[in-house]
Design a protein around this motif. Structure first.
Motif, PDB file in Angstrom:
ATOM      1  N   ALA A   1      15.609 -38.426 -48.320  1.00  0.00           N
ATOM      2  CA  ALA A   1      15.481 -39.953 -47.965  1.00  0.00           C
ATOM      3  C   ALA A   1      15.097 -39.877 -46.312  1.00  0.00           C
ATOM      4  O   ALA A   1      14.839 -41.068 -45.802  1.00  0.00           O
ATOM      5  N   ARG A   2      14.779 -38.757 -45.864  1.00  0.00           N
ATOM      6  CA  ARG A   2      14.228 -38.668 -44.445  1.00  0.00           C
ATOM      7  C   ARG A   2      12.826 -39.279 -44.378  1.00  0.00           C
ATOM      8  O   ARG A   2      12.219 -39.305 -43.526  1.00  0.00           O
ATOM      9  N   LYS A   3      12.391 -39.345 -45.797  1.00  0.00           N
ATOM     10  CA  LYS A   3      10.861 -39.614 -45.872  1.00  0.00           C
ATOM     11  C   LYS A   3      10.929 -41.148 -46.685  1.00  0.00           C
ATOM     12  O   LYS A   3      11.455 -41.309 -47.404  1.00  0.00           O
ATOM     13  N   PRO A   4      10.300 -42.023 -45.682  1.00  0.00           N
ATOM     14  CA  PRO A   4      10.224 -43.599 -46.150  1.00  0.00           C
ATOM     15  C   PRO A   4      10.107 -43.756 -47.573  1.00  0.00           C
ATOM     16  O   PRO A   4      10.763 -44.428 -48.144  1.00  0.00           O
ATOM     17  N   LEU A   5       9.176 -43.018 -48.141  1.00  0.00           N
ATOM     18  CA  LEU A   5       8.786 -43.174 -49.611  1.00  0.00           C
ATOM     19  C   LEU A   5      10.046 -43.092 -50.427  1.00  0.00           C
ATOM     20  O   LEU A   5      10.359 -43.800 -51.298  1.00  0.00           O
ATOM     21  N   PHE A   6      10.665 -41.940 -50.397  1.00  0.00           N
ATOM     22  CA  PHE A   6      11.830 -41.532 -51.058  1.00  0.00           C
ATOM     23  C   PHE A   6      12.976 -42.467 -50.928  1.00  0.00           C
ATOM     24  O   PHE A   6      13.807 -42.659 -51.617  1.00  0.00           O
ATOM     25  N   LEU A   7      13.126 -42.856 -49.687  1.00  0.00           N
ATOM     26  CA  LEU A   7      14.323 -43.638 -49.195  1.00  0.00           C
ATOM     27  C   LEU A   7      14.074 -44.886 -49.747  1.00  0.00           C
ATOM     28  O   LEU A   7      15.135 -45.423 -50.472  1.00  0.00           O
ATOM     29  N   THR A   8      12.882 -45.491 -50.098  1.00  0.00           N
ATOM     30  CA  THR A   8      12.775 -46.716 -50.812  1.00  0.00           C
ATOM     31  C   THR A   8      13.092 -46.600 -52.179  1.00  0.00           C
ATOM     32  O   THR A   8      13.665 -47.237 -52.987  1.00  0.00           O
ATOM     33  N   MET A   9      12.845 -45.141 -52.802  1.00  0.00           N
ATOM     34  CA  MET A   9      13.023 -44.912 -54.137  1.00  0.00           C
ATOM     35  C   MET A   9      14.477 -44.926 -54.390  1.00  0.00           C
ATOM     36  O   MET A   9      14.665 -45.398 -55.469  1.00  0.00           O
ATOM     37  N   VAL A  10      15.350 -44.405 -53.473  1.00  0.00           N
ATOM     38  CA  VAL A  10      16.913 -44.314 -53.647  1.00  0.00           C
ATOM     39  C   VAL A  10      17.182 -45.754 -53.659  1.00  0.00           C
ATOM     40  O   VAL A  10      18.028 -46.121 -54.392  1.00  0.00           O
ATOM     41  N   VAL A  11      16.770 -46.691 -52.618  1.00  0.00           N
ATOM     42  CA  VAL A  11      17.200 -47.847 -52.835  1.00  0.00           C
ATOM     43  C   VAL A  11      16.944 -48.687 -54.089  1.00  0.00           C
ATOM     44  O   VAL A  11      17.760 -49.527 -54.688  1.00  0.00           O
TER      45      VAL A  11
END
Length: 402
Positions: free
Chosen positions: A151-161
């Motif tokens: 989640a510290r990387k924007p791409l994966f943070l959006t994936m989590v959301v």
């Protein structure tokens, strides 16, 4: 930069170039001039050269870290030489920090650098609060070290959301599975195909898993449709079928051509004309080149044969047989030249597509499906090249059962 270019006709236009296609025997200037017509079909190389020299474009060179250490060093040297060239271009280069620090050379001609740092806990929470999704932090991210790191990387943070459905996500695999399921069922991700005509979810996953496995086996991150290779055939049976079909088409083409040539020659010999002599080129580009070359050589054959006809007429030879030689000699020469140059590549590509399609590994309209997958945010497209949105997602697809 795009907004500036829209509002100011004199502003340079940013264009992304993938360094994964750079070869060490090309200067960056020559490589850019070669790549531009591939991005914009029909663009003459002379125009591409002029754009570059007049600084009408700003090359955005992506993926320096994907070249491997040896080639990365050579590419950095080439970029430095390019920056010191006669027109001193504007340029942006993208690379992961770890791979760049391992290189023996540095980009010493750029004006500066920007380092995108991982998101902090506070930044992640602020982002989730703005979306009214703060519960994701307390129920999933803060309790799972692996998910927090992603989640510290924007791409994966959006994936989590996107993926979070009030259920804890404990690892990468669970995140990707939830993300893929949510994206497949999101009606906003449709639109490439007409209603009820898109591949099923099962087909979509199979096509992507197959492609991911092939890229994994070839140690590639990018895919070009014309990059399909015979080495991707998975069984001896497929290889035999490929060679058989190619052999039949190739043999028939050349057999017909040579048959026509020798049937002109020998037919005329049997007609008491034994002293008479008759003289006889990624996949759309290969086909076009083949047809073009075939037409050129065919026309040359017609012209040469026509000259002989004139001579024959003067010498009171048979005009009818001479005209037949003009037609067959020219068309046969054109067919041969086309087969030898570009048509062979087009035929090979068609046969591969046919075999993979019959084996249900790819759809018939591959470009349309890949755009469909891009709409779902599984892959991204740059020009005619496709790549998974992240290498970890590609690896996840590659591990899926077919």
């Amino acid at each position: 930069m795009i907004e500036r270019a829209i509002n100011d006709e004199t502003a340079a236009i940013p264009i992304i170039f993938e360094l994964s296609s750079w070869k060490e025997d090309l200067s960056i200037e020559d490589w850019l001039v070669e790549q531009l017509p591939k991005k914009y079909p029909g663009l003459p190389k002379a125009v591409a050269q002029k754009w570059l020299e007049n600084q009408q474009i700003i090359p955005l060179l992506d993926g320096l870290d994907e070249l491997g250490l040896t080639l990365e060093n050579k590419c950095i040297v080439a970029i430095n030489e390019f920056m010191q060239s006669r027109f001193q271009p504007a340029l942006i280069v993208c690379c992961r920090l770890e791979e760049y620090e391992q290189a023996q050379t540095q980009l010493n001609c750029l004006n500066g650098a920007i380092y995108l740092r991982p998101l902090s806990d506070e930044q992640i929470q602020q982002y989730l609060n703005r979306l009214n999704r703060s519960s994701i932090w307390h129920k999933t991210i803060v309790n799972e070290p692996n998910i927090l790191e992603l989640a510290r990387k924007p791409l994966f943070l959006t994936m989590v959301v996107v993926a979070y459905q009030n259920k804890s996500i404990k690892n990468n695999s669970e995140l990707f599975e939830a993300y893929i399921k949510k994206q497949l069922n999101n009606p906003d991700n449709q639109g490439i195909y007409t209603p009820n005509k898109s591949p099923s979810q099962k087909q979509t996953l199979h096509y992507l898993a197959w492609l991911a496995r092939k890229l994994e086996a070839e140690s590639e991150t990018e895919f070009l449709i014309e990059g399909l290779q015979p080495t991707w055939l998975e069984s001896k049976k497929q290889a035999v079928v490929y060679r058989l079909i190619f052999g039949l088409i190739f043999g028939l083409g050349f057999g017909l051509s040579f048959g026509l040539i020798f049937g002109v020659i020998f037919g005329l010999i049997n007609s008491d004309l034994e002293n008479k002599n008759f003289p006889n080129q990624g996949i759309f580009n290969s086909l076009k080149n083949g047809l073009n070359y075939g037409l050129i050589v065919g026309l040359i054959g017609v012209l040469i044969s026509r000259l002989i006809v004139v001579i024959n007429v003067v010498l009171m030879r048979r005009l009818t047989e001479g005209l037949l030689g003009v037609l067959i000699g020219g068309l046969t020469g054109g067919l041969l030249a086309g087969m030898i140059t570009g048509l062979i590549s087009a035929i090979q590509h068609f046969i591969l597509r046919l075999i993979f399609y019959r084996n249900r590994d790819i759809p018939w309209n591959y470009a349309k499906f890949l755009d469909h997958a891009a709409k779902h945010r599984f892959i991204q497209r740059v020009g005619g090249r496709y790549r998974f949105t992240h290498d970890l997602l590609r690896k996840h697809f590659a591990q899926m059962p077919l």
